[in-house]
Design a protein around this motif. Structure first.
Motif, PDB file in Angstrom:
ATOM      1  N   ASN A 254      32.427 -44.845  98.923  1.00 48.68           N
ATOM      2  CA  ASN A 254      31.996 -46.363  98.816  1.00 48.68           C
ATOM      3  C   ASN A 254      31.174 -47.646  99.498  1.00 48.68           C
TER       4      ASN A 254
ATOM      5  N   TRP B 253      34.596 -41.503  89.699  1.00 49.15           N
ATOM      6  CA  TRP B 253      34.597 -42.881  91.008  1.00 49.15           C
ATOM      7  C   TRP B 253      34.311 -44.227  90.360  1.00 49.15           C
TER       8      TRP B 253
ATOM      9  N   GLN C 170      35.833 -48.184  89.490  1.00 48.83           N
ATOM     10  CA  GLN C 170      35.601 -48.586  89.420  1.00 48.83           C
ATOM     11  C   GLN C 170      35.482 -49.759  88.804  1.00 48.83           C
TER      12      GLN C 170
ATOM     13  N   ARG D 222      27.896 -47.394  97.041  1.00 45.67           N
ATOM     14  CA  ARG D 222      28.753 -47.709  95.066  1.00 45.67           C
ATOM     15  C   ARG D 222      27.274 -47.574  94.884  1.00 45.67           C
TER      16      ARG D 222
END
Length: 430
Positions: free
Chosen positions: A348, A395, A399, A351
């Motif tokens: 997070n 993840w 996104q 990225r």
């Protein structure tokens, strides 16, 4: 393989599972077999080290060495605290020498056999000597304080002993960046660069009080990549190894640093203090019972009057080592959970999911990448390479589904292939 790449790179629907398999498939079979052999050998070393420690404790007690050492030191210094301090110093030296053959094989020859060490024998011996000197000093200080607690707290020693141990651990972490770490590595400010600015920006965005980044020369010891955010009460320092800078790409560096900063931002250090205190309290309670049981049967022969008698240190250490051995899966799970939390934080924060995925592949040079579920539960104190790559890809899928403009469905399989080729080359050059 081609199907996996095609499935993973379909922009309309990013397949996290296929992407994970695509990354793992780049790892050469021979390199993977070597990594598995190295890591699985570590399972047996847990048992070997336990048995060696127990045998050493038995030797020191059965031969009367521990009793004689206590008596001789008492005859010289009289003071109970000084007796403990001198006993601790000599005990540390003696146990280091007894276990030296195992330490030499495990820490030097085995590491070279798997191509993981860059040290000469002379350099390795020098570090062992430095470690011994610091170990003697720290053992003398810690055990002197610890045995004062044993004498004063009596039956409640296990509770107060855990509290004091955690406090002393905090002191060690506080002084480590300033006084201990530089004994083994040189720390230099990172040269001005875009990467340095990015690391500091990442730190500032996550509340880490650091205005500089340091590079330490791990290459003098190993080819592993590593980094940390260490320190307490004003000694906090961001540091990364020269191997991380030289052997990885900037997005991988940021992914790794995001993970390390996660430990700080998530207060894992303070959380581990609490957990460590609980673990030690239980361990000391276990040790108290086992020590009493064994000493009631053999104490007269060993010349040990009770748990507050410094001559019983080998027995106390042996009992505690049995506890830690039995609780290995629990300790590993606690640490592995924190590591997984830091992984997610790093994703997070930085990225860089593909950077984190290929960094996990680099770590697979000495960590088994795809263990079974039970194997990972018992022996892994970090998430496996597969788990980390899968987290990164899931993840990334999330996104992309949200339309994140800084994410691409493309994978860095070219870099992953280069990593695998380098591992094969290293193996052939051994």
């Amino acid at each position: 393989m081609e199907f996996l790449i095609a499935a993973a790179n379909t922009p309309a629907s990013f397949d996290a599972a296929a992407a994970t398999e695509a990354y793992i498939a780049t790892m050469d079979a021979a390199a993977r077999a070597r990594s598995d052999a190295y890591f699985e050998g570590g399972y047996w070393l847990i048992l070997v080290n336990l048995l060696a420690g127990l045998a050493m404790a038995g030797l020191l007690l059965q031969t009367g060495f521990s009793k004689s050492l206590r008596d001789r030191v008492q005859g010289l210094v009289k003071s109970k605290s000084l007796t403990v301090a001198f006993y601790a110093a000599i005990y540390t030296i003696a146990t280091t020498l007894i276990l030296f053959p195992l330490t030499l094989w495990q820490g030097y020859f085995r590491e070279h056999a798997y191509g993981l060490s860059t040290m000469t024998l002379g350099g390795w011996l020098n570090e062992q000597a430095i470690g011994l000197v610091t170990g003697v000093i720290m053992a003398a200080i810690f055990l002197t304080i610890f045995y004062v607690v044993l004498r004063i707290a009596k039956r409640a020693w296990w509770l107060w002993g855990a509290a004091v141990s955690v406090i002393l651990l905090a002191v060690a972490i506080f002084i480590a960046p300033v006084y201990l770490d530089p004994l083994f590595n040189d720390y230099e400010p990172m040269e001005d660069s875009e990467l340095r600015d990015d690391i500091l920006a990442l730190a500032q965005a996550n509340g880490i009080p650091a205005d500089n980044v340091y590079v330490f020369d791990v290459s003098r010891q190993s080819n592993r990549i590593t980094a940390n955010v260490n320190g307490l009460f004003g000694t906090t320092r961001i540091a990364l190894s020269d191997t991380l800078i030289e052997n990885t790409d900037p997005d991988e560096v940021l992914a790794v640093m995001g993970h390390e900063m996660g430990h700080y931002a998530l207060n894992h250090l303070w959380e581990m203090f609490i957990i460590f205190a609980l673990v030690l309290a239980i361990g000391f309670a276990f040790t108290d019972r086992l020590f009493a049981f064994l000493n009631a049967r053999f104490g007269n022969k060993w010349g040990v009057s009770g748990i507050s008698d410094i001559a019983g240190l080998p027995l106390l250490a042996a009992c505690l080592s049995v506890y830690f051995f039995l609780a290995t899966p629990i300790f590993n799970t606690v640490i592995r959970t924190n590591e997984a939390e830091a992984d997610l934080f790093g994703l997070n924060a930085a990225r860089e999911p593909d950077g984190f995925a290929t960094a996990a592949l680099r770590l697979a040079s000495y960590r088994k990448i795809d263990p079974g579920a039970l194997e990972e539960f018992v022996f892994f104190d970090h998430p496996s390479g597969r788990a980390r790559i899968a987290m990164s890809m899931h993840w990334k899928a999330g996104q992309l589904a949200l339309g994140a403009e800084d994410q691409s469905p493309e994978l860095r399989l070219d870099r992953a292939g280069t990593i695998s080729a380098a591992l094969v080359s290293d193996r052939e050059n051994e």
